[in-house]
Design a protein around this motif. Structure first.
Motif, PDB file in Angstrom:
ATOM      1  N   VAL A 198       0.858  -1.180   0.000  1.00  0.00           N
ATOM      2  CA  VAL A 198       0.000   0.000   0.000  1.00  0.00           C
ATOM      3  C   VAL A 198       0.897   1.233   0.000  1.00  0.00           C
ATOM      4  O   VAL A 198       1.728   1.404   0.891  1.00  0.00           O
ATOM      5  CB  VAL A 198      -0.916   0.021   1.239  1.00  0.00           C
ATOM      6  CG1 VAL A 198      -1.785   1.286   1.254  1.00  0.00           C
ATOM      7  CG2 VAL A 198      -1.792  -1.225   1.272  1.00  0.00           C
ATOM      8  N   GLY A 202      -3.762  -0.259  -6.409  1.00  0.00           N
ATOM      9  CA  GLY A 202      -2.585  -1.045  -6.078  1.00  0.00           C
ATOM     10  C   GLY A 202      -1.521  -1.051  -7.150  1.00  0.00           C
ATOM     11  O   GLY A 202      -1.803  -1.409  -8.295  1.00  0.00           O
ATOM     12  N   TYR A 215      -4.533  -4.912  -5.816  1.00  0.00           N
ATOM     13  CA  TYR A 215      -5.367  -5.298  -4.673  1.00  0.00           C
ATOM     14  C   TYR A 215      -6.408  -6.320  -5.128  1.00  0.00           C
ATOM     15  O   TYR A 215      -7.609  -6.101  -5.063  1.00  0.00           O
ATOM     16  CB  TYR A 215      -6.083  -4.089  -4.087  1.00  0.00           C
ATOM     17  CG  TYR A 215      -5.226  -2.999  -3.489  1.00  0.00           C
ATOM     18  CD1 TYR A 215      -3.839  -3.056  -3.494  1.00  0.00           C
ATOM     19  CD2 TYR A 215      -5.820  -1.878  -2.907  1.00  0.00           C
ATOM     20  CE1 TYR A 215      -3.074  -2.046  -2.957  1.00  0.00           C
ATOM     21  CE2 TYR A 215      -5.071  -0.860  -2.355  1.00  0.00           C
ATOM     22  CZ  TYR A 215      -3.702  -0.945  -2.386  1.00  0.00           C
ATOM     23  OH  TYR A 215      -2.946   0.069  -1.848  1.00  0.00           O
ATOM     24  N   LEU A 263      -6.636  -8.449   2.833  1.00  0.00           N
ATOM     25  CA  LEU A 263      -7.046  -7.657   1.679  1.00  0.00           C
ATOM     26  C   LEU A 263      -8.248  -6.771   1.984  1.00  0.00           C
ATOM     27  O   LEU A 263      -8.290  -5.600   1.588  1.00  0.00           O
ATOM     28  CB  LEU A 263      -7.372  -8.593   0.507  1.00  0.00           C
ATOM     29  CG  LEU A 263      -7.887  -7.932  -0.775  1.00  0.00           C
ATOM     30  CD1 LEU A 263      -6.809  -7.054  -1.402  1.00  0.00           C
ATOM     31  CD2 LEU A 263      -8.352  -9.001  -1.772  1.00  0.00           C
ATOM     32  N   ALA A 265      -8.177  -2.848   3.222  1.00  0.00           N
ATOM     33  CA  ALA A 265      -7.470  -1.835   2.436  1.00  0.00           C
ATOM     34  C   ALA A 265      -7.859  -0.424   2.861  1.00  0.00           C
ATOM     35  O   ALA A 265      -7.016   0.474   2.928  1.00  0.00           O
ATOM     36  CB  ALA A 265      -7.756  -2.037   0.947  1.00  0.00           C
ATOM     37  N   LEU A 296      -0.910  -5.727   2.153  1.00  0.00           N
ATOM     38  CA  LEU A 296      -2.168  -6.464   2.146  1.00  0.00           C
ATOM     39  C   LEU A 296      -1.887  -7.917   1.778  1.00  0.00           C
ATOM     40  O   LEU A 296      -1.277  -8.191   0.748  1.00  0.00           O
ATOM     41  CB  LEU A 296      -3.152  -5.857   1.141  1.00  0.00           C
ATOM     42  CG  LEU A 296      -3.570  -4.400   1.397  1.00  0.00           C
ATOM     43  CD1 LEU A 296      -4.493  -3.926   0.287  1.00  0.00           C
ATOM     44  CD2 LEU A 296      -4.227  -4.244   2.751  1.00  0.00           C
TER      45      LEU A 296
END
Length: 324
Positions: free
Chosen positions: A39, A62, A94, A301, A304, A322
């Protein structure tokens, strides 16, 4: 596939876990089964609509993903299914699977965990492109890094140390100063207390800075430009303050220093062979313990949005990862 979707340019509040179509690799691309995604501040800025690139909504945020190659395009010869890799992209990491250009990937040595590998390319490629290629930092030179507790700043401190420079790390967060010293900074400059130019003058014996890796922008950039020594190189990496500086051009004229532009993403697109070589070199340095990426925390995940809020509150030292 499961993915984080950004439906509006409203940052963390617009992120939600959902379903996205599985990507298909083009002829020059690699499909990655994502195990970990870093991130970054760039991810947050893009999701707020504040980055120069605005993807079509909804999109998957991402920029960095590490995992296993599932499939390669017909033109790809440097990777094969089953390879451990890390890849960079403008957005899309992501998610359970992501695609990227093969020249924006690097193989991950068995000794490097995916949670570490996914934090490397954006941070360390920026530091490498700026310090090694654009500013040609030499052993013994004095390097100033501002915004030094962010992911890119920490990478620049770490790489500057490895390259043999004397590293001055600038931050406005007193609570994080010890981390910079632990990472190898020779001195830490409090950006919010005292006269910045006087602090630099004292730390350099009046000589000034050889290289300045500048993340803040605004008045800070101008103050640091006034602190450069003859033959120095100052590079605008970003503008965390939100203020793009206006530099009086008599300063580089009279003081004999250079303003050096750095845009790692565009460089990697224009010179893919150089970028691939740099990425492989960086991964080998990490495997050998020469560089030490710092991970703040690992979240699932679906958290986020929480990661973005932690960035907003400046609670992060290094990278949040993540786990996919």
């Amino acid at each position: 596939m499961r993915a984080i979707l950004c439906s509006k340019f409203e940052g963390a509040d617009a992120l939600e876990l959902g379903e996205a179509p599985e990507p298909t690799p083009a002829a020059d691309e690699v499909l990655i089964e994502v195990h970990a995604a870093a991130v970054s501040f760039m991810d947050k800025l893009m999701a707020e609509g504040g980055y120069q690139l605005k993807p079509e909504l909804p999109y998957v945020p991402g920029t960095d993903a590490a995992g296993i190659v599932l499939e390669v395009g017909s033109e790809v010869t440097s990777f094969k299914p089953g390879d451990r890799v890390v890849g960079q992209m403008w957005h899309g990491s992501y998610a359970e699977r992501a695609v990227t250009k093969h020249w924006k990937c690097a193989k991950v040595p068995e000794s490097v965990d995916f949670t570490v590998a996914c934090t490397v390319l954006h941070n360390y490629m920026t530091a490498y492109h700026a310090l090694v290629q654009r500013c040609t930092l030499k052993p013994g030179e004095t390097l100033m890094v501002t915004g030094a507790t962010g992911g890119v700043g920490l990478a620049a401190v770490d790489m500057g140390r490895m390259l043999g420079a004397r590293v001055l790390a600038g931050t406005g967060d007193v609570a994080k100063m010890g981390v910079l010293q632990d990472l190898g900074a020779d001195a830490v400059v409090n950006m919010r207390k005292g006269d910045l130019r006087e602090q630099i003058k004292e730390l350099t014996g009046g000589e000034g800075l050889d290289v300045c890796f500048e993340m803040v922008g605004g008045d800070t950039f101008v103050k640091l430009a006034r602190s450069m020594r003859w033959g120095g190189r100052i590079t605008p990496i970003g503008f965390v303050s939100g203020d793009i500086p206006n530099l009086p051009m008599n300063l580089p004229l009279l003081k004999g220093f250079s303003v050096v532009g750095v845009f790692e993403g565009a460089w990697a697109e224009k010179f893919p062979a150089e970028a691939t070589e740099a990425a492989d070199k960086i991964m080998s340095w990490i495997a050998e313990g020469e560089l030490q990426p710092l991970i703040d925390r690992v979240l699932p995940l679906e958290q986020a949005a929480e990661a973005f809020r932690s960035l907003q509150e400046r609670e992060v030292i290094g990278r949040i990862v993540l786990q996919v």
